[in-house]
Design a protein around this motif. Structure first.
Motif, PDB file in Angstrom:
ATOM      1  N   UNK A 192     -38.488 -16.374   8.919  1.00  0.00           N
ATOM      2  CA  UNK A 192     -39.679 -16.824   8.207  1.00  0.00           C
ATOM      3  C   UNK A 192     -40.954 -16.314   8.883  1.00  0.00           C
ATOM      4  N   UNK A 193     -41.867 -15.839   8.074  1.00  0.00           N
ATOM      5  CA  UNK A 193     -43.127 -15.319   8.599  1.00  0.00           C
ATOM      6  C   UNK A 193     -43.071 -13.869   9.012  1.00  0.00           C
ATOM      7  N   UNK A 194     -41.875 -13.280   9.049  1.00  0.00           N
ATOM      8  CA  UNK A 194     -41.740 -11.880   9.452  1.00  0.00           C
ATOM      9  C   UNK A 194     -41.898 -10.975   8.233  1.00  0.00           C
ATOM     10  N   UNK A 195     -42.593  -9.864   8.429  1.00  0.00           N
ATOM     11  CA  UNK A 195     -42.791  -8.897   7.366  1.00  0.00           C
ATOM     12  C   UNK A 195     -41.751  -7.795   7.401  1.00  0.00           C
ATOM     13  N   UNK A 196     -42.089  -6.662   6.825  1.00  0.00           N
ATOM     14  CA  UNK A 196     -41.162  -5.535   6.776  1.00  0.00           C
ATOM     15  C   UNK A 196     -41.184  -4.793   8.120  1.00  0.00           C
ATOM     16  N   UNK A 197     -40.040  -4.220   8.477  1.00  0.00           N
ATOM     17  CA  UNK A 197     -39.917  -3.377   9.682  1.00  0.00           C
ATOM     18  C   UNK A 197     -40.416  -4.088  10.939  1.00  0.00           C
ATOM     19  N   UNK A 198     -40.194  -5.392  11.002  1.00  0.00           N
ATOM     20  CA  UNK A 198     -40.708  -6.175  12.125  1.00  0.00           C
ATOM     21  C   UNK A 198     -40.083  -5.795  13.460  1.00  0.00           C
ATOM     22  N   UNK A 199     -38.957  -5.107  13.437  1.00  0.00           N
ATOM     23  CA  UNK A 199     -38.312  -4.706  14.694  1.00  0.00           C
ATOM     24  C   UNK A 199     -38.872  -3.397  15.259  1.00  0.00           C
ATOM     25  N   UNK A 200     -39.642  -2.664  14.471  1.00  0.00           N
ATOM     26  CA  UNK A 200     -40.128  -1.347  14.894  1.00  0.00           C
ATOM     27  C   UNK A 200     -41.275  -1.491  15.892  1.00  0.00           C
ATOM     28  N   UNK A 201     -40.941  -1.381  17.173  1.00  0.00           N
ATOM     29  CA  UNK A 201     -41.912  -1.670  18.233  1.00  0.00           C
ATOM     30  C   UNK A 201     -42.914  -0.550  18.475  1.00  0.00           C
ATOM     31  N   UNK A 202     -42.758   0.592  17.821  1.00  0.00           N
ATOM     32  CA  UNK A 202     -43.765   1.649  17.967  1.00  0.00           C
ATOM     33  C   UNK A 202     -44.693   1.706  16.758  1.00  0.00           C
ATOM     34  N   UNK A 204     -47.493  -0.498  15.219  1.00  0.00           N
ATOM     35  CA  UNK A 204     -48.331  -1.693  15.328  1.00  0.00           C
ATOM     36  C   UNK A 204     -48.549  -2.407  13.995  1.00  0.00           C
ATOM     37  N   UNK A 205     -48.550  -1.668  12.897  1.00  0.00           N
ATOM     38  CA  UNK A 205     -48.802  -2.290  11.603  1.00  0.00           C
ATOM     39  C   UNK A 205     -47.621  -3.134  11.125  1.00  0.00           C
ATOM     40  N   UNK A 206     -46.454  -2.970  11.759  1.00  0.00           N
ATOM     41  CA  UNK A 206     -45.256  -3.692  11.342  1.00  0.00           C
ATOM     42  C   UNK A 206     -44.679  -4.627  12.406  1.00  0.00           C
ATOM     43  N   UNK A 207     -44.732  -4.218  13.665  1.00  0.00           N
ATOM     44  CA  UNK A 207     -43.974  -4.900  14.713  1.00  0.00           C
ATOM     45  C   UNK A 207     -44.421  -6.351  14.916  1.00  0.00           C
ATOM     46  N   UNK A 208     -43.400  -7.237  15.006  1.00  0.00           N
ATOM     47  CA  UNK A 208     -43.623  -8.645  15.332  1.00  0.00           C
ATOM     48  C   UNK A 208     -42.611  -9.020  16.415  1.00  0.00           C
ATOM     49  N   UNK A 209     -43.068  -9.145  17.652  1.00  0.00           N
ATOM     50  CA  UNK A 209     -42.163  -9.299  18.794  1.00  0.00           C
ATOM     51  C   UNK A 209     -41.185 -10.469  18.702  1.00  0.00           C
ATOM     52  N   UNK A 210     -41.651 -11.635  18.267  1.00  0.00           N
ATOM     53  CA  UNK A 210     -40.771 -12.805  18.289  1.00  0.00           C
ATOM     54  C   UNK A 210     -39.592 -12.678  17.315  1.00  0.00           C
ATOM     55  N   UNK A 211     -39.826 -12.391  16.018  1.00  0.00           N
ATOM     56  CA  UNK A 211     -38.666 -12.212  15.147  1.00  0.00           C
ATOM     57  C   UNK A 211     -37.830 -11.001  15.533  1.00  0.00           C
ATOM     58  N   UNK A 212     -38.475  -9.977  16.089  1.00  0.00           N
ATOM     59  CA  UNK A 212     -37.724  -8.799  16.529  1.00  0.00           C
ATOM     60  C   UNK A 212     -36.718  -9.168  17.610  1.00  0.00           C
ATOM     61  N   UNK A 213     -37.171  -9.939  18.597  1.00  0.00           N
ATOM     62  CA  UNK A 213     -36.278 -10.351  19.684  1.00  0.00           C
ATOM     63  C   UNK A 213     -35.182 -11.273  19.173  1.00  0.00           C
TER      64      UNK A 213
END
Length: 229
Positions: A192-202, A204-213
């Motif tokens: 919840x609250x995570x957008x598209x490509x949230x795991x892509x850490x390079x 910035x327009x997509x990455x979300x550290x918490x859902x990614x982890x």
């Protein structure tokens, strides 16, 4: 590097090897951005776990060597290239790479598929059309509109989605979750609250550290449980 031969030609697929030099295979399938620093880092992470990782170049027929920036311009250019992709041929390329990994010494004849974004859709389709040993699909935009494919999948499969993904309607993800609930070996995680490509850490327009982890830890647990090295 390994070469993969298909009906209309051949393409190179970079390989990442674990410290042991061999292990079960994983076909890592690209986002629209191509083989970039992000995908290379994921391949390296999976190799550290003990997998032999191959990345087929999906755009080899239309834009060889494609790699784009992770910004609005890069998204626009990559969407244009991806729009020229023949999905059926792309799935065939993935399955051919799967067969190549299975043929490598030390693989034990095992290989799975793992994809992000465009690759998430391709991993899902490949699991339906082929016979990988495992499948992981991160935010594949075409997955919810192809629910009928789930009935064809016999391997363990994990889906990861963002609950606030602007590219994938929430209703489609809910329908997928309902289907997954009655499909043995399938699981879905919606952050919840995570957008598209949230795991892509390079990106910035997509990455979300918490859902990614959180998603990555769920995936590691899934691989340990269903596809151990």
């Amino acid at each position: 590097m390994t070469k993969v031969t298909v009906a209309d030609g051949s393409f190179d697929a970079p390989l990442w090897l674990p410290e042991s030099g061999s292990g079960p295979g994983l076909v890592l399938i690209q986002e629209i951005f191509g083989l970039d620093d992000y995908l290379k880092s994921v391949a390296a992470d999976l190799a550290k776990l003990g997998y032999v990782v191959a990345v087929p170049e999906l755009f080899w027929r239309i834009a060889p060597g494609w790699s784009a920036t992770h910004d609005e311009a890069g998204v626009s250019a990559s969407m244009e290239v991806a729009g020229k992709l023949d999905p059926a041929r792309a799935v065939s390329d993935v399955l051919a790479t799967l067969a190549t990994l299975r043929s490598l010494p030390g693989s034990g004849g095992r290989a799975g598929v793992f994809g992000f974004c465009l690759g998430g859709s391709m991993a899902y389709a490949a699991a339906a059309e082929g016979d990988p040993d495992v499948a992981v699909s991160y935010y594949g935009s075409r997955v919810p509109e192809q629910l009928s494919l789930l009935d064809k999948i016999t391997c363990p499969i994990q889906f990861q989605f963002g609950g606030a993904d602007p590219y994938i309607p929430a209703e489609g993800v809910r329908r997928l979750a309902d289907a997954v609930a009655t499909h043995d070996g399938a699981e879905i995680h919606v952050h919840e609250g995570a957008g598209h490509a949230f795991h892509n850490h390079v990106a910035p327009m997509f990455h979300q550290p918490e859902p990614a982890a959180a998603a990555w830890e769920l995936t590691l647990e899934f691989l340990r449980r269903t596809y151990p090295v």
